[in-house]
Every structure is written in C-alpha cells, then in structure tokens.
Design an enzyme around this catalytic site. Structure first.
Site, PDB file in Angstrom:
ATOM      1  N   HIS A  37       0.861  -1.151  -0.021  1.00  0.00           N
ATOM      2  CA  HIS A  37       0.077   0.089   0.107  1.00  0.00           C
ATOM      3  C   HIS A  37       0.853   1.212   0.057  1.00  0.00           C
ATOM      4  CE1 HIS A  37      -3.670   2.072   1.953  1.00  0.00           C
ATOM      5  NE2 HIS A  37      -3.452   2.511   0.879  1.00  0.00           N
ATOM      6  N   LYS A 224       4.970 -41.716  -0.131  1.00  0.00           N
ATOM      7  CA  LYS A 224       3.796 -42.186  -0.718  1.00  0.00           C
ATOM      8  C   LYS A 224       2.572 -41.075  -0.063  1.00  0.00           C
ATOM      9  CE  LYS A 224       0.685 -45.701  -2.127  1.00  0.00           C
ATOM     10  NZ  LYS A 224      -0.549 -44.981  -2.097  1.00  0.00           N
ATOM     11  N   HIS A 657     -14.167 -44.232  31.055  1.00  0.00           N
ATOM     12  CA  HIS A 657     -15.363 -43.439  31.977  1.00  0.00           C
ATOM     13  C   HIS A 657     -14.521 -42.203  31.936  1.00  0.00           C
ATOM     14  CE1 HIS A 657     -18.271 -46.625  33.314  1.00  0.00           C
ATOM     15  NE2 HIS A 657     -17.192 -47.363  32.825  1.00  0.00           N
ATOM     16  N   ASP A 675     -28.102 -40.034  34.782  1.00  0.00           N
ATOM     17  CA  ASP A 675     -27.996 -41.341  34.361  1.00  0.00           C
ATOM     18  C   ASP A 675     -29.156 -41.988  34.668  1.00  0.00           C
ATOM     19  OD1 ASP A 675     -27.434 -44.048  33.858  1.00  0.00           O
ATOM     20  OD2 ASP A 675     -25.782 -44.207  35.281  1.00  0.00           O
TER      21      ASP A 675
END
Length: 840
Positions: A37, A224, A657, A675
């Site tokens: 700029h 690869k 858990h 739960d």
C-alpha cells in the site's frame, strides 16, 4: 457495534473503489493476503480471515525472513472478506489514499486458539501464500495511546533466511503489474513469455505393490502421498494440470497455476502429487478442497521434459538434479515442494511414517529411466491397505434424511467383477447426497457380480461406473473387506481400470540381485523385523510382527488373538482396531479429560476392576494430569489421541469413563449427566419416558440436552455446559432436578441410590456430577455380552429405539458421527438455579 463499523465509518463508497461488504468466509481453511500500500507512507497490509472478517495490520517496512528482524505491525480496523484480493487506487482525499497492490494471497493456519491469542497478545501461525510461507509470530506491545502495535517476527524454519521478499517481489500476484502500472490502471500484464509449446501429457510411471523396502545401494525412497497424481505442463500459454489418465483438471487446481507459471523455464513437464494444504491432511479433505477452491500443495518428484529436451531416458538421479535446479527459487514450505528423498536404509523412516499415519513409501531405482506404466523400477510399500473399488449397489436406509445405509462394492479379478463386501461409514451428509445423485442414473435390475442372497437382500443394483477409495483392515478369505471406511470419490480413475493388486511379493530384478550360488541359503531380509512388521500391515494403524504381536496406532499389542468377547467372537485386536478407528469421534468427548478405565485383562469372563491412576508398565501414550486432592496432588490418567486409547486396550481396558471437566479447568465442569438406571423389572419404554421427561424439564429451564444410549440398560441425558459454574453448583442443580422428578412421580423415580428404594423405579443418578465422579464415554465399548457401544442419538431416534444396547462393535462405526450434533453449551446461572428452587 458491528465488526465493520469502523471500516465503514472511514470510507465514502461513492468515491473509493474499495469494497463495502461481501466476500465468502466458508472455505476449508482461513484465507490470507498481503497488500503493498503506497499511501502517506509505503507499507504492507497483512489480512487474516477470522470470525467473518479480515483482521488487519499495517507492516511499516514489510515482512522480513530474518528471525532477528522484528517488524512493527500496527493493528488497523477489521476489513470485509471481499477486501482479500482488492487491487487498485484509492483517490486523493480519501482515507488511505494511494495505490494498493495484491502482493500475496493464500491461506493461513493458526497454531493456537485465535481468540485467546488476540486476548493474550501472541498469535502463532503458518502462512501458505504464493510468496510468504512458514511459521510467523505476532506479539503485541504495550499500548501507545489509541494505536495497538504488534511485532511481526519470522520463526526459525526452512523458510527463514531467504532473499529479502520486499526487494524480490515488486509486482502483483494477480495481475503481474507494478505499482506504477496499477496507478495508471494499465491492463493485466502477460505471464513470462515462453516460446516452446506446452509439452503433451504422457502416461505416468506407476509403482508395483511389494512388501519390502528396496536395496539402499540401488534405490532411494520417497513418501507415498495421500492425494491426486498429476502431470503439470508449463510452456507457451501458461500451465496445465493433468490427471494420471490425461484429463485436464487445471480449473480444479487453479490456485497452483500462478506458482507453476513463475518457474524459470521455457517449458517443462513435471510429475508429482497434489495434496490438500494449509496444514490439512487426508484424501477426503482434498476432495472438499477441490470443491471449495483450495488449499493445495504440489509435491514434485520427477521431471520428464525441460525446454524441449526429453529427460525420460536419463537415470532418475539425473532427472532429480534437473528438477531440483528448476525448483531452486521456489519458496521453501510453499505451494510447490520437492518430494523428500530418503537415502540409505529407510527402515526407521518407514516406521515413523506409519506411526504418524502416513501412506507408506515409494522405492525407486536410482539408475532407471522413466517409463510409462507399471514396473518394478518403482515399488510401493504401504502402511495401510487402501484401494479403489467400484460401487455395484446400495441399500435403503431406515433413517430419515439418509439416501442409503450402505454401498455394495466390487472389483475386477481375472477379467470378472467380484463382490468385495459392503461399506457403511466414512461420509458426511453432503457426500452421501452426491453419491446418491451419481448412482441414480446408473440403476439396473440385476447384480453386476454374484452376491450371496443374504447380503443381496434389499439391494438396489447399479452399473459399476462410480469409483470410490476405501480404507480397510484386511481382505478375508472369501474376498470381503474387513472394517472398510469410505475415503472419497475417485473421479480421476475410470471404473474399467479398477483391479485388485496382486499379492505382495519380494519382487527382484536382475539389476538388483546377483544370481545365487547353487545350494546357498535364502537371502537375508533387506530391512529390520520392525520395519517388516509395519509393511505387512492390514490397516494403517495395525501391523503384525513375526512374534505374533501387532502394532495398532503405534502401540505394540500383545496376545492380539485372545478372545475378549467370547459370545461375539471379538478379540483383543478387534477391540484395539475399533478404538483406533473410533478415535476421532470419541476423543471429541473423552480427549484431554481425567479418566477411569474398566480393565478386564482376561476378557469378559475374567476379573474386572476400575482404575484411575496409571500403573507400572502402562504405555507412554496414556498420559497423566495432576489433580489436587485432600491428601495431596494425584496423577490421573488421560488420553489425547488414538495411541492413548489403544494403549489402554493393551492393558486390558474395555470401557472408558470420563470426568465432567477437561484437564485445563478441572474445577469447571463442561457437561452435566443424568443417568437413568432402571430396576431389573422395568422395560426400556419406561426409561425412554423418563429421559423425555428430564429433557422437557431441562428445556423449560433453557437447558438443551441430548441422549446417549449407554450400551447397557439405561440412557444418559447430557447437558453441554459453558465452564462458568463449579462442581458444587452443578451437583446441587442435578440433585434438585432428580429430587423434583422423584417428588412429582414417586411411583416411577427415585433420587436415592439405595437398591431397596429403587424397586420398580428408575434411579435418576445425579451423583455423576460430583467432583471425581465419572460417566461412560460416548463411543466407548461396554464390558457386556455382545460387545455393545455407548452411542449418541437424537431425541427423534430415541423415540423409535427399543433398547439401550442397539449398537455393537460390528456396526457402531457405520453411524455418521455428525448425525447427532450436540447442542451448544449453556450457562448454569444463578437465575436458572432459582427457577428450579421455586419448583421444589
């Protein structure tokens, strides 16, 4: 105040050519640009896409590739996305008056959370531009009035210490115009003049599958790559990009074209591989990048022609030297890169490639010329089994909105189409719709290959035209794929070229081996047992060694064939492979949390126990997090990758858990769990009714939730939380809600753990929300007969479900992990607590 209010307030859009709004912000990777700029003072404007706008800084002297230079970067107002490629002249009298050149453009890769970096005052990122590459750091200085000053510093890497980019690049990357030409509004400058016609496409050289690394005296090895093979022609008229079959795909890889046009040659034909760029990986991501216009990288590994000279008859070493000379001035770590060459014994390198999830290696004879077609001059050694198959049919889905449940696969063997099994995972919703649309016009009444009646039931047959790439663990004795996963569509390969690779063999040529003396012993292996174990892999995460152990996700697994689930006939290896494949979806919920493991070292019929602290002999992949306790600090187990999950399996783990908080803020839960644990005599309909009642009560309090089929008897109702409340608040809220349900319907619910009070009722277990308590992790296996899995579902799906152990190890991963996106996190505020208290 909007993000662009400051930008709009400084400009008169009736006068300035700058864009007011617009531009896309939905690419695969965030975009970046830098504009030269020439305003009151010449500077360079850095633009980084973030949160729908372009973060902007004015670099007063331009970027430097010397890490010792610290360039001042003054933060300016956010710009609209459409400013990304702006180039032109801002008239005098306007803010920022002067000439603007698009000096660089590409993508950027944040190396840490951007919001936190902006707040902290330190951003680390990688630029993937045409000119600016490698890692950079932005460091904020102390405020000076209204100005916010930062420093832009180049990180020490392969892109550092290059030629001064400010002096080197003086034209636009878009129009090739100079500053003066832009100021004069001159037309786009033509590309560098080339007199030699574009080289024609030719058949590429292909590698033959083998199971051994090559002789390091006569071969070198290259990576690869996980992408599209491409031959790129540069010459008069620019650059063209061709697939391995000669299709012109230049329009699909347009962002690479400017980089090829800058190569210092009159003409060239370059062989290489296009992969997804900007820090992204995988063939599936590459397909999305093609649709979205990038990002891409090109890895060059051979040069067939240069400036009219045919190089294919020269040895590989000579062609490589010419290729390196051609790429001398390309930016390191840029869009165009040279394929790394591994000389000498590649055993350790191969192990590392496989351990990090790579594809494998290509072994190339150094003295061989370039010849189209497949030969043993190039050989491929795979870490994984991954091949193309054709789709021969599809099965209807019973899930609303899903166009099919699975695809039937076929492959040609000995001139005949044979059935290879079904695949039911690996795609997202958009890809499923695209596949369905492509299969519709291929419908036919008969099967293209013999398919067993049991597997043909409900199948819709199609003419085998659509080619898909599939990753799988191994091929069974009856030719079926084991644990297949969709990787992507292969538009670059026609169906009539899809054939089964022949069995791997120790392929030898006269140029590589000397004749054996009569009666001599077999030749010694050319690589270590460890490398052999990797090359004999059935999956990129699973490799078998001579001692019977297997390596999965980099973890050596002992006794892989021991039965863990006798009734379902699943082995320890099956469990490890499940967790390796489930890692991405499972770690979204279980990664970087304190864990408790349910270990069954002898399988389902042996002893079982919980364990939360790592013991002697645990793999390093199972990490630890220090947590304060009354008796002092304790080290809890935690995992963050597939290796951690499989490392736990090596120690006999079946179930994972998780705490309700993450490692970085263990005192601030990010989930609340109810739960629903039914008494033995209750059916699943009662559990579902309870789950919906809790959902409705939560919704009334402004707390959205989602259900988890636990794989046992019950359902978990999960509320994602913002990390604003502590354990006491979350525990208190969950207890009050459970007690409210029990008070209103005492014949159906209890909030007390006592077995006596649970008879005929559902225990709403709110205790999962106490500090140190755990709940089963989504996508965890359960240590129960049949190998069930805890799987997230939608509320609509729960309504139609008849049991909590609906999904098993055999089919859980066929489910799209994005099919049940959890709701956004919410705050458990004091106001919510008061509303709940008022109902007690």
């Amino acid at each position: 105040m909007t993000r662009l209010e400051a930008y709009h307030g400084k400009r008169d859009f009736e006068v300035t050519p700058e864009p007011r709004d617009g531009g896309r912000a939905d690419g695969l990777a965030p975009v970046y640009s830098m504009q030269n700029h020439d305003a009151t003072r010449l500077h360079w404007d850095l633009r980084l896409e973030y949160d729908g706008v372009l973060l902007s800084w004015a670099i007063t002297r331009g970027p430097s590739l010397d890490p010792a230079d610290k360039r001042l970067a003054v933060q300016t107002e956010d710009h609209p996305m459409s400013y990304l490629d702006f180039e032109g002249t801002i008239p005098k009298g306007n803010y920022g008056a002067g000439t603007v050149m698009l000096w660089d453009v590409g993508h950027w890769q944040p190396l840490s959370d951007v919001a936190k970096g902006l707040k902290k005052g330190h951003l680390s990122f990688v630029l993937h531009g045409l000119r600016m590459t490698g890692r950079w750091d932005m460091i904020r200085l102390k405020p000076e009035g209204k100005r916010v000053n930062w420093l832009l510093v180049k990180h020490e890497d392969a892109a550092a210490h290059g030629p001064d980019p400010v002096k080197r690049y003086t034209t636009s990357v878009a129009t090739r115009r100079t500053m003066d030409a832009i100021a004069e509004d001159a037309p786009t400058a033509p590309p560098p003049p080339r007199k030699t016609a574009l080289p024609r496409w030719r058949q590429p050289q292909l590698a033959t599958l083998t199971d051994r690394l090559g002789d390091p005296e006569q071969r070198w090895h290259e990576l690869k790559f996980d992408g599209y093979r491409a031959l790129v022609a540069v010459g008069k008229g620019g650059a063209r990009i061709y697939t391995r079959n000669g299709h012109d795909w230049t329009d699909r890889f347009l962002p690479l074209v400017p980089a090829f046009e800058e190569l210092p040659c009159d003409a060239a034909l370059i062989d290489g591989e296009i992969t997804v760029g900007a820090g992204l990986y995988g063939f599936g991501r590459l397909q999305k990048a093609i649709k979205l216009g990038g990002p891409f990288h090109f890895h060059a590994f051979d040069l067939l022609k240069r400036d009219g000279e045919d190089l294919t008859g020269l040895p590989l070493t000579n062609r490589r030297a010419a290729l390196e000379e051609l790429f001398t001035d390309t930016p390191p770590l840029g869009l165009l890169q040279l394929s790394p060459v591994l000389r000498g014994d590649a055993s350790d390198a191969f192990d590392r490639v496989c351990h990090t999830g790579g594809e494998g290696l290509i072994s190339k004879r150094m003295d061989a010329p370039y010849r189209g077609g497949r030969s043993t001059a190039w050989e491929k050694i795979k870490c994984i089994k991954r091949d193309e198959f054709v789709v021969i049919g599809w099965q209807d889905s019973d899930k609303k909105g899903r166009p099919f449940a699975s695809l039937a696969l076929g492959i040609e063997e000995a001139g005949e189409m044979v059935y290879a099994g079904k695949i039911g995972t690996g795609w997202d919703a958009d890809t499923m719709d695209e596949i369905a649309a492509r299969l519709k016009p291929l419908a036919r009444k008969t099967a293209p290959a013999p398919v067993p009646a049991a597997e043909a039931r409900g199948m819709n047959w199609v003419t085998p035209r659509l080619v898909v790439e599939v990753r799988y663990a191994e091929v069974t004795e009856d030719g079926r794929l084991r644990h297949p996963s969709f990787e992507g569509l292969r538009e670059d390969k026609p169906a009539d070229q899809v054939r089964r690779d022949p069995p791997t063999a120790a392929l030898e040529t006269a140029a590589e081996t000397k004749p054996k003396a009569r009666g001599s012993a077999p030749a010694k292996p050319q690589r270590s047992t460890k490398a052999a174990a990797v090359a004999d892999a059935g999956d990129k995460r699973a490799t078998t060694a001579a001692n019977g152990r297997v390596t999965i996700a980099g973890i050596s697994l002992s006794s892989p064939d021991r039965r863990v689930f006798p009734q379902a006939r699943h082995t320890k290896r099956d469990v490890a492979e499940y967790y390796a494949r489930a890692a991405d979806r499972m770690l979204r919920f279980a990664g970087d949390r304190p864990l408790s493991l349910v270990r069954l070292p002898e399988g389902l019929e042996g002893e079982r126990f919980f364990q939360k602290h790592a013991g002697k002999g645990f793999p390093d992949a199972i990490r630890t997090v220090e947590i304060a306790e009354k008796s002092g600090a304790a080290e809890y187990m935690t995992v963050r990758d597939a290796a951690g999950l499989v490392g736990a399996v090596q120690m006999g783990t079946i179930e994972f858990h998780i705490w309700g908080a993450r490692n970085d803020r263990v005192e601030r839960p990010d989930r609340m769990v109810f739960d629903l644990d039914p008494d033995e005599g209750l059916g699943f309909d009662a559990v579902k009714a309870g789950a919906f009642e809790i959902r409705d009560r939560l919704d009334a309090l402004g707390l959205p939730s989602w259900p988890l089929l636990t794989g046992g008897k019950g359902v978990h109702v999960v509320v994602p939380l913002r990390r604003t409340a502590g354990w006491e608040t979350v525990s208190l809220f969950s207890r009050m809600l459970a007690e409210l349900c029990a008070r209103d319907a005492p014949e159906r619910y209890t909030a007390t753990m006592s077995k006596a009070k649970r008879k005929g009722r559902i225990f709403i277990d709110w205790l999962r929300n106490q500090r140190g308590a755990t709940a089963i992790a989504p996508w965890s296996l359960r240590a129960r007969a049949g190998a069930p899995v805890a799987v997230p579902v939608t509320w609509t799906e729960l309504e139609a479900t008849d049991r909590a152990n609906l999904f098993t190890l055999d089919d859980a991963l066929n489910r799209d992990p994005e099919a049940t996106p959890p709701p956004g996190p919410v705050s458990l505020s004091a106001a919510v607590l008061k509303r709940l208290e008022s109902r007690l």
